[in-house]
Write a protein that holds these residues in place. Structure first.
Motif, PDB file in Angstrom:
ATOM      1  N   VAL A 128      32.772 -56.254  60.275  1.00 22.35           N
ATOM      2  CA  VAL A 128      32.356 -54.620  61.470  1.00 22.35           C
ATOM      3  C   VAL A 128      33.783 -52.973  61.240  1.00 22.35           C
ATOM      4  O   VAL A 128      34.744 -54.078  61.732  1.00 22.35           O
ATOM      5  CB  VAL A 128      31.964 -54.938  62.491  1.00 22.35           C
ATOM      6  CG1 VAL A 128      31.418 -52.505  62.991  1.00 22.35           C
ATOM      7  CG2 VAL A 128      30.525 -55.074  62.724  1.00 22.35           C
ATOM      8  N   VAL A 129      33.418 -52.361  61.060  1.00 22.48           N
ATOM      9  CA  VAL A 129      34.234 -51.229  60.792  1.00 22.48           C
ATOM     10  C   VAL A 129      34.081 -49.704  61.741  1.00 22.48           C
ATOM     11  O   VAL A 129      32.936 -49.495  60.931  1.00 22.48           O
ATOM     12  CB  VAL A 129      35.303 -50.494  59.430  1.00 22.48           C
ATOM     13  CG1 VAL A 129      36.013 -49.541  59.158  1.00 22.48           C
ATOM     14  CG2 VAL A 129      35.455 -52.393  58.506  1.00 22.48           C
ATOM     15  N   VAL A 130      34.956 -49.919  62.434  1.00 26.26           N
ATOM     16  CA  VAL A 130      34.494 -48.980  63.633  1.00 26.26           C
ATOM     17  C   VAL A 130      35.342 -47.831  62.962  1.00 26.26           C
ATOM     18  O   VAL A 130      36.462 -47.963  63.140  1.00 26.26           O
ATOM     19  CB  VAL A 130      34.218 -49.196  64.598  1.00 26.26           C
ATOM     20  CG1 VAL A 130      34.161 -47.960  65.964  1.00 26.26           C
ATOM     21  CG2 VAL A 130      33.573 -50.223  65.139  1.00 26.26           C
ATOM     22  N   ASN A 131      34.557 -46.779  63.138  1.00 31.41           N
ATOM     23  CA  ASN A 131      35.238 -45.312  62.644  1.00 31.41           C
ATOM     24  C   ASN A 131      34.523 -44.008  63.808  1.00 31.41           C
ATOM     25  O   ASN A 131      34.188 -43.587  63.195  1.00 31.41           O
ATOM     26  CB  ASN A 131      35.730 -44.570  61.684  1.00 31.41           C
ATOM     27  CG  ASN A 131      36.321 -43.657  61.497  1.00 31.41           C
ATOM     28  OD1 ASN A 131      36.448 -43.060  62.102  1.00 31.41           O
ATOM     29  ND2 ASN A 131      35.574 -43.307  60.171  1.00 31.41           N
ATOM     30  N   GLY A 132      35.128 -44.071  65.098  1.00 26.80           N
ATOM     31  CA  GLY A 132      34.742 -42.711  66.110  1.00 26.80           C
ATOM     32  C   GLY A 132      33.134 -43.089  65.826  1.00 26.80           C
ATOM     33  O   GLY A 132      33.060 -44.190  66.326  1.00 26.80           O
ATOM     34  N   ASP A 133      32.514 -42.569  65.992  1.00 29.72           N
ATOM     35  CA  ASP A 133      30.256 -42.713  66.267  1.00 29.72           C
ATOM     36  C   ASP A 133      30.114 -43.136  64.706  1.00 29.72           C
ATOM     37  O   ASP A 133      28.759 -42.912  64.799  1.00 29.72           O
ATOM     38  CB  ASP A 133      30.468 -41.628  65.960  1.00 29.72           C
ATOM     39  CG  ASP A 133      30.510 -40.244  68.174  1.00 29.72           C
ATOM     40  OD1 ASP A 133      31.054 -41.125  68.208  1.00 29.72           O
ATOM     41  OD2 ASP A 133      31.066 -39.492  67.927  1.00 29.72           O
ATOM     42  N   HIS A 134      31.358 -43.503  64.114  1.00 33.74           N
ATOM     43  CA  HIS A 134      30.532 -44.449  62.697  1.00 33.74           C
ATOM     44  C   HIS A 134      31.029 -46.419  62.782  1.00 33.74           C
ATOM     45  O   HIS A 134      31.828 -45.889  62.938  1.00 33.74           O
ATOM     46  CB  HIS A 134      30.861 -44.016  61.476  1.00 33.74           C
ATOM     47  CG  HIS A 134      29.678 -42.208  61.409  1.00 33.74           C
ATOM     48  ND1 HIS A 134      30.624 -41.373  61.677  1.00 33.74           N
ATOM     49  CD2 HIS A 134      29.352 -41.801  60.653  1.00 33.74           C
ATOM     50  CE1 HIS A 134      29.740 -40.584  61.833  1.00 33.74           C
ATOM     51  NE2 HIS A 134      28.470 -40.935  60.506  1.00 33.74           N
ATOM     52  N   ALA A 135      30.128 -47.069  61.947  1.00 30.28           N
ATOM     53  CA  ALA A 135      30.237 -48.351  62.382  1.00 30.28           C
ATOM     54  C   ALA A 135      29.884 -48.400  60.819  1.00 30.28           C
ATOM     55  O   ALA A 135      28.885 -48.249  60.854  1.00 30.28           O
ATOM     56  CB  ALA A 135      29.664 -48.952  63.721  1.00 30.28           C
ATOM     57  N   THR A 136      30.582 -49.699  60.205  1.00 26.47           N
ATOM     58  CA  THR A 136      30.458 -50.127  58.377  1.00 26.47           C
ATOM     59  C   THR A 136      30.352 -51.635  58.897  1.00 26.47           C
ATOM     60  O   THR A 136      30.934 -52.013  58.817  1.00 26.47           O
ATOM     61  CB  THR A 136      31.676 -49.058  57.656  1.00 26.47           C
ATOM     62  OG1 THR A 136      31.383 -47.978  57.952  1.00 26.47           O
ATOM     63  CG2 THR A 136      30.712 -50.149  56.176  1.00 26.47           C
ATOM     64  N   GLU A 137      29.172 -52.058  58.344  1.00 27.25           N
ATOM     65  CA  GLU A 137      28.309 -53.581  58.593  1.00 27.25           C
ATOM     66  C   GLU A 137      28.813 -53.894  57.613  1.00 27.25           C
ATOM     67  O   GLU A 137      27.196 -53.797  56.802  1.00 27.25           O
ATOM     68  CB  GLU A 137      27.519 -53.087  60.083  1.00 27.25           C
ATOM     69  CG  GLU A 137      27.423 -54.744  60.374  1.00 27.25           C
ATOM     70  CD  GLU A 137      25.976 -54.920  61.301  1.00 27.25           C
ATOM     71  OE1 GLU A 137      25.086 -54.111  60.524  1.00 27.25           O
ATOM     72  OE2 GLU A 137      25.305 -55.812  61.570  1.00 27.25           O
TER      73      GLU A 137
END
Lengths: 138, 156
Positions: B78-87
């Motif tokens: 999981v990569v978190v970027n503010g209000d977005h998460a790439t899973e």
């Protein structure tokens, strides 16, 4: 897209981050640049992409990431023998902005909208079966 | 700034577990509750699903045909970027056709989901696409294909 049509593996590779995760359908996950290189090299030894037309695309920029959702129609021609194959693909690609100011792909996955047994699926299956018979595991 | 998070700092781990649990339970309401209003879902060998209503209809149809008996994710990042998460995750699934005419099917696949934090602070699935690692003709593909052909023959 231009690189996939010209079969230019070096150009394609320059579009990926060193730690990219690529998930092609009906194949194992490809981690990192070296695995991506051999995946594309193998792909181009079997196929030539002759057209790739985008039918839908939405890109959302969030800080150092871009979420890129696309749909496109592709035509590919087997290098050996066999008829031209037409397929409709959707892809989800995450781009990351590097410290050098270049955008590169960190995650990519795609699939086909076509029923199983049509599109590129048909040919890919035969290819995988052939590979199995030859006993190559890559 | 996007950052890969460790499992203990992963804001969507519990939600993903809820997703897997709901899928195994055939709980459409729970699945839909995890989706953003503007969800875009791209399932293999099928058309794109836009928005919650279509997403609900997709799952309702799925559970008419299948029951999910096992659904595990041996790999996940999981990569978190503010209000977005790439899973990104790899899954193993077993499904049983509801008509009883076919035995249990196993499949392995990968999913990429982009989660988005909503104005109320909750994380929801915004975009999702998955595929199978198995060669065509095995896994769930084989059955799905026959099902699609059947659907095409039957006027709806």
């Amino acid at each position: 897209m231009k690189a996939s049509i010209s079969g230019d593996v070096d150009l394609l590779l320059s579009l990926f981050t060193d730690d990219a995760i690529v998930m092609p359908p009906n194949d194992t996950t490809v981690f990192g640049k070296e695995e991506i290189r051999s995946w594309w090299q193998e792909y181009f030894s079997f196929f030539r992409v002759t057209t790739s037309v985008e039918t839908e695309r939405e890109v959302t920029y969030v800080g150092d990431q871009a979420f890129d959702r696309a749909a496109f129609s592709v035509t590919i021609v087997p290098q050996q023998q066999g008829a031209r194959i037409v397929d409709d693909i959707r892809s989800l690609t995450v781009w990351r902005l590097g410290s050098d100011g270049e955008w590169r792909i960190s995650h990519q996955i795609w699939n086909s909208t076509k029923p199983v047994g049509s599109g590129t699926n048909r040919y890919m299956t035969r290819m995988l079966q052939k590979k199995g018979v030859r006993g190559t595991s890559s | 700034m996007s950052t890969q998070v460790s499992p203990q700092d992963d804001p969507i781990y519990a939600l993903r577990q809820a997703f897997l649990k709901a899928a195994k339970a055939g709980d459409v309401d729970a699945l839909v509750a995890l989706a953003a209003d503007d969800i875009i879902c791209m399932s293999p060998n099928d058309t794109t699903v836009y928005g919650k209503a279509e997403y609900r209809a997709w799952w309702e149809e799925y559970f008419q045909y299948f029951r999910i008996t096992a659904f595990n994710e041996p790999e996940r990042s999981v990569v978190v970027n503010g209000d977005h998460a790439t899973e990104h995750s790899a899954y193993m699934i077993a499904v049983v056709p509801t008509d009883g005419g076919q035995s249990r099917m196993r499949d392995d696949g990968r999913s990429l989901a982009i989660w988005r934090r909503q104005s109320d602070g909750s994380w929801k699935i915004w975009q999702m696409l998955w595929n199978s690692t198995k060669p065509i003709g095995i896994g769930t593909n084989r059955y799905m294909s026959r099902l699609m052909q059947k659907k095409a023959r039957q006027p709806r």
